[in-house]
Design an enzyme around this catalytic site. Sequence first.
Site, PDB file in Angstrom:
ATOM      1  N   HIS A 140       0.870  -1.242  -0.142  1.00 43.25           N
ATOM      2  CA  HIS A 140       0.026   0.027  -0.025  1.00 43.25           C
ATOM      3  C   HIS A 140       0.938   1.346  -0.026  1.00 43.25           C
ATOM      4  CE1 HIS A 140      -3.233   2.710   0.788  1.00 43.25           C
ATOM      5  NE2 HIS A 140      -2.721   3.245   1.716  1.00 43.25           N
ATOM      6  N   ARG A 191     -15.236  11.924   8.938  1.00 36.68           N
ATOM      7  CA  ARG A 191     -14.049  12.743   9.489  1.00 36.68           C
ATOM      8  C   ARG A 191     -13.439  14.016   8.581  1.00 36.68           C
ATOM      9  NH1 ARG A 191     -10.037   8.078   8.805  1.00 36.68           N
ATOM     10  NH2 ARG A 191      -8.279   9.901   9.419  1.00 36.68           N
ATOM     11  N   ASP A 194     -15.156   1.902   7.341  1.00 39.96           N
ATOM     12  CA  ASP A 194     -14.210   2.966   6.956  1.00 39.96           C
ATOM     13  C   ASP A 194     -14.987   3.993   5.896  1.00 39.96           C
ATOM     14  OD1 ASP A 194     -11.604   4.171   6.861  1.00 39.96           O
ATOM     15  OD2 ASP A 194     -11.702   3.760   4.904  1.00 39.96           O
ATOM     16  N   LYS A 196      -8.430  -1.686   5.584  1.00 41.50           N
ATOM     17  CA  LYS A 196      -8.547  -2.186   4.418  1.00 41.50           C
ATOM     18  C   LYS A 196      -7.784  -3.305   3.857  1.00 41.50           C
ATOM     19  CE  LYS A 196      -8.930   2.295   3.392  1.00 41.50           C
ATOM     20  NZ  LYS A 196      -9.228   3.779   3.333  1.00 41.50           N
ATOM     21  N   SER A 252      -7.644   3.212   9.414  1.00 42.05           N
ATOM     22  CA  SER A 252      -8.309   3.197   8.269  1.00 42.05           C
ATOM     23  C   SER A 252      -7.591   2.439   7.100  1.00 42.05           C
ATOM     24  CB  SER A 252      -8.627   4.812   7.813  1.00 42.05           C
ATOM     25  OG  SER A 252      -8.929   4.810   6.413  1.00 42.05           O
TER      26      SER A 252
END
Length: 441
Positions: free
Chosen positions: A82, A168, A161, A187, A183
Amino acid sequence: MRMYDIIAKKRDGGELTPEELRFFIDGYVGGRIPDYQASALMMAIYFRGMTEGETAALTMRMAESGEMVDLSSIDGVKVDKHSTGGVGDKTTLVISPIAASLGVRVAKMSGRGLGHTGGTVDKMESIPGLRTSLDRKTFFEIVRKVGVCVIGQSGNLVPADKKLYALRDVTATVESIPLIATSIMSKKIAAGSDRILLDVKTGSGAFMKTVEDSVRLARAMVSIGERVGRRTVALITDMDRPLGRAVGNALEICEVCETLKGRGPSDLTAVCVELAASMLCLAGKGELDACRAMAIRQIANGEAFAKLKEMVAAQGGDTSVLDDNTKFPRAKVTREVLAREEGFLYAVDTEQVGIASVELGAGREKKEDAVDFSAGILLRKKVGDRVKRGEPMATLCSASEERCKQAEQILERAVVIQSNRPDAVPAVHARVTKDGVEYYE
Ligand code: URA
């Protein structure tokens, strides 16, 4: 249990139990806890923070709020990657084929570009015919057969999320390290891989502007991964300047090909070798130094490029454009941005370069916007290069003169030319593992 008491406990600096966090997530996703109470809790967390135990418990509950992808039917170690997002960041498409060419399984779900950062799915879709929307069965089959498949996010992954991030976003609570960490990691955990490599970008083009903050975020995410049984490593990589020379979808695919053919820009190649080495190391292929050498070898012997082509073919893409990049559709209009003075390219506001590429049509400001795959920027000069007055600094590619003019103005304000050469900056700043932080400077 009452939501009121959970908010008050966090407001007063208490540590929430896994049961309280479960009550909150289940109640919020189920529509029993209203936005105003969830907002109050987000703000209390923003100010009070969370312990590592709370962060891991919240992440797991969020991950479990929707579909959890089960990759166990695919043999071998599955490693996910990621990136926190940047400008010119095409590393996924370089390192995944490197890792897969050595037997690592990469079953990856990627995002589209939004705002100033690009997205892997858009870059891939610039390859004619390539499909990033595949059903689970086909996705798994390609990973089994080829070793790597990259698709868009699909299914009902982490609804908690989606709901919390939207909240948020409008309650000034995005910039909280534990909330960002939960968050992102929820995922990754829901996506099912055994091991996770994180590329936390730092600098003017990144979400985190300082190495210090990037390390804090990386530590929080590595701690979550390790606590929930997913080996996790993070690299802090530079985003104070665009990565490589190409910004924009098809232009970036051409640069991916060049890099996998051993002719890529030095900064991009260096970051990709480090990321690929950490990915291989996570997959148990050896010590970091040996993995670095393996990554370099897979580029030199052409196996990583061959793996990219195999993946593109399996996803329906036309591989001839990878062999001959001139086959990509060309932008209608190109325009050179010329240096206004003499000296060294001292700094670039990387976020502005991303914004200029969106102006050219390479990205989107809103989710619904269409992307022009041929649009983007080719950087002729990199930070540290000497520039002569009137020399091309960048080539802009777009569908219209008007867009080029707008982007040129943005770029002209984004570059700093000075008489002195800037200090060299490492492509990778630090590596964060469960054992601590190793700085590369
Ligand atoms: N990216 C995410 O996925 N979540 C955040 O909270 C911030 C950035």
